[in-house]
Design an enzyme around this catalytic site. Structure first.
Site, mmCIF file in Angstrom:
data_model
loop_
_atom_site.group_PDB
_atom_site.id
_atom_site.type_symbol
_atom_site.label_atom_id
_atom_site.label_comp_id
_atom_site.label_asym_id
_atom_site.label_seq_id
_atom_site.Cartn_x
_atom_site.Cartn_y
_atom_site.Cartn_z
ATOM 1 N N TYR A 1 1.077 -1.379 -0.280
ATOM 2 C CA TYR A 1 0.247 -0.197 0.268
ATOM 3 C C TYR A 1 1.116 1.324 -0.160
ATOM 4 O O TYR A 1 1.732 1.241 0.311
ATOM 5 C CB TYR A 1 -0.989 -0.262 1.100
ATOM 6 C CG TYR A 1 -2.054 1.095 1.668
ATOM 7 C CD1 TYR A 1 -2.809 1.625 0.730
ATOM 8 C CD2 TYR A 1 -1.041 2.170 2.186
ATOM 9 C CE1 TYR A 1 -3.847 2.509 0.639
ATOM 10 C CE2 TYR A 1 -2.091 2.974 2.779
ATOM 11 C CZ TYR A 1 -3.520 3.524 1.696
ATOM 12 O OH TYR A 1 -4.088 4.236 1.989
ATOM 13 N N ASP B 1 9.273 2.971 -0.486
ATOM 14 C CA ASP B 1 8.462 3.713 0.426
ATOM 15 C C ASP B 1 8.400 2.634 2.327
ATOM 16 O O ASP B 1 7.830 2.338 2.673
ATOM 17 C CB ASP B 1 7.020 3.039 0.274
ATOM 18 C CG ASP B 1 6.475 3.436 0.910
ATOM 19 O OD1 ASP B 1 6.191 4.446 2.156
ATOM 20 O OD2 ASP B 1 4.263 3.485 0.214
ATOM 21 N N LYS C 1 4.979 8.433 9.380
ATOM 22 C CA LYS C 1 4.364 7.336 10.120
ATOM 23 C C LYS C 1 5.170 8.437 11.288
ATOM 24 O O LYS C 1 4.942 10.013 11.719
ATOM 25 C CB LYS C 1 4.122 6.760 10.508
ATOM 26 C CG LYS C 1 2.834 6.137 9.204
ATOM 27 C CD LYS C 1 2.620 4.651 9.307
ATOM 28 C CE LYS C 1 1.081 4.823 8.639
ATOM 29 N NZ LYS C 1 1.198 3.865 7.302
HETATM 30 C C1 LIG Z 1 0.090 4.647 5.964
HETATM 31 C C2 LIG Z 1 1.636 4.862 4.875
HETATM 32 C C3 LIG Z 1 1.398 5.319 3.280
HETATM 33 C C4 LIG Z 1 -0.033 6.721 3.413
HETATM 34 O O1 LIG Z 1 0.751 7.477 4.054
HETATM 35 P P1 LIG Z 1 -0.480 9.024 4.768
HETATM 36 O O2 LIG Z 1 -0.372 9.479 6.018
HETATM 37 O O3 LIG Z 1 -1.942 7.275 5.695
HETATM 38 O O4 LIG Z 1 -1.054 8.380 4.030
HETATM 39 C C5 LIG Z 1 2.016 4.354 2.667
HETATM 40 N N1 LIG Z 1 3.003 4.011 2.416
HETATM 41 C C6 LIG Z 1 2.421 3.003 3.050
HETATM 42 C C7 LIG Z 1 3.841 1.770 2.726
HETATM 43 C C8 LIG Z 1 1.943 3.377 4.544
HETATM 44 O O5 LIG Z 1 2.345 2.311 5.849
#
Ligand SMILES: *Cc1c(COP(=O)(O)O)cnc(C)c1O
Length: 428
Positions: A143, A238, A266
């Site tokens: 994701y 990512d 995060k």
């Molecule tokens: C949480 C997450 C996102 C999206 O981040 P948001 O702040 O919710 O838009 C993108 N990539 C990864 C791997 C994630 O865990």
């Protein structure tokens, strides 16, 4: 007893679609009533019924130093007193950018944004602008936020383009996105053999946490680095979830890999809306105002969010932080595995740093398909017994779980004791 969670859900549904501002919060995949959270402190959250939970959601990762850490709260308070937003550059932004580059040596230039979605969306635009190519590769089960070209599921054949996985995304928008199975070096090589010169970037969760916890093989990771380098394709790690979570320097420090671009979020915001993307100077300099790739944000580098992030980054770099966090996580995983074995429940748990996965199958998943073939109903049952007994996990079998430094060995033992109950109930 009146159930305030239930009352609030009814009221919320009358004004907010589904009653929530992000879909997984609605408990759709586990059933039952979502808990409306009133407050959080350290390792605990409290719901509107006054029930306390040992929390392993950690706001989906950010709460690595524990909720409402007094030093973070003080930093936020002080920053807020000087104004909430300026829409102009600040010194604190430079400090956090320097800090990120220090933690992640692959990052030579950084730009701050407000969400992980923005970070990945922009990193992809940047990779396309830099390479002057359109196609991108992502992996099934990873994701990367909810921008249009990333809401894709695999097409009918291995190398056919993806189909939108959400209504409202035109097929035209996803026709440049190729979706491959995670950990499948063969299909990756095949894809690059066929169209390597057209691929702008490969984006991946270098340790996947949005399909439970799926670790890549060393072969997969090394092939990715070599094949992208060979074809002039930008490799995007990512690390929105894994950055400062699996280790201070993220998955790239664990794997010993230097990606071209990295996205973070995060943990680096410490619970405030802050995310970032960064990487090689040569690529990053293509971003506006230096280059032709556009990106902007009214609240980008918000001073209050930056203050929370800077203090969090300071705390996690104190001596022994990751050793302690990792030991707690490993204690929990060991306890859960033993408890399941004792009860005769098919289960395995695994972890890395402060992140862990609970998996109802006899061996750990390598792909999204493995994950989907696990006992999802088993997870649901486990989830509810834990929740009723005061332990909160993310309300989906596909989510990783998070430890914080505010947890203690005693709290972990308490959690294991509850898990013994849950596994016993499942064995019946
Ligand atoms: C949480 C997450 C996102 C999206 O981040 P948001 O702040 O919710 O838009 C993108 N990539 C990864 C791997 C994630 O865990």
């Amino acid at each position: 007893m009146t159930n305030r969670n239930e009352q609030l859900l009814t009221r919320a549904k009358n004004i907010i679609p589904g009653g929530v501002n992000s879909p997984v919060r609605a408990f759709g995949s586990v059933g039952g009533i979502p808990r409306f959270i009133k407050k959080a402190q350290g390792a605990y959250v409290w719901d509107e019924n006054g029930q306390r939970y040992i929390d392993y959601v950690g706001s989906w990762g950010p709460a690595i130093v524990g909720h409402a850490h007094p030093e973070v709260i003080e930093a936020v308070r002080e920053a807020a007193l000087d104004g909430l937003s300026f829409g102009a550059p600040t010194e604190a932004e430079i400090r956090i950018a320097e800090e990120i580059a220090k933690i992640m040596p692959s990052v030579e230039r950084v730009r701050l944004v407000s969400s992980g979605t923005e970070a990945t969306m922009t990193a992809i635009r940047l990779a396309r602008g830099y390479t002057k190519r359109d196609k991108i590769i992502k992996f099934e089960g990873c994701y990367h936020g909810h921008s249009d070209s990333l809401l894709v599921k695999a097409g009918s054949g291995l190398l056919t383009f993806g189909n939108p996985s959400s209504a409202g995304v035109p097929a035209d928008f996803t026709q440049h996105t190729i979706v491959l199975p995670y950990n499948d070096t063969g299909s990756l090589k095949e894809c690059f053999d066929k169209m390597g010169e057209q691929i702008a970037c490969v984006i991946l969760e270098p340790i996947a946490g949005n399909m439970n916890l799926v670790k890549p093989s060393q072969e997969f990771i090394q092939t990715l680095r070599q094949i992208t380098e060979k074809h002039g394709t930008v490799l995007i790690y990512d690390e929105v979830m894994t950055g400062c979570r699996v280790a201070l320097g993220g998955a790239q420090s664990v794997h010993g890999i230097k990606p071209d671009l990295t996205t973070m979020g995060k943990v680096i915001g410490g619970g405030m809306p802050l995310a970032a993307f960064g990487g090689k100077k040569e690529i990053m300099d293509c971003i506006s105002p230096l280059g032709g790739v556009y990106q902007a944000g009214t609240l980008s580098g918000n001073p209050v969010a930056v203050a929370a992030g800077l203090k969090t980054l300071e705390i996690i770099q104190r001596a022994g932080f990751y050793e302690n966090l990792t030991a707690l996580t490993e204690q929990l995983v060991r306890g859960f595995n033993q408890a399941a074995k004792d009860a005769g429940v098919t289960f395995c748990a695994d972890s890395i740093g402060g992140m862990f996965g609970l998996y109802f199958a006899d061996k750990f998943p390598n792909t999204y398909a493995d994950m989907a073939a696990s006992n999802i109903d088993g997870f649901k049952q486990f989830f509810h017994v834990m929740l009723e007994n005061g332990v909160a996990f993310g309300p989906s079998a596909y989510e990783a779980c998070f430890m914080s430094a505010a947890h203690t060995p005693e709290l972990v033992d308490e959690t294991i004791a509850v898990a013994q109950k849950a596994f016993a109930a499942m064995a019946k």
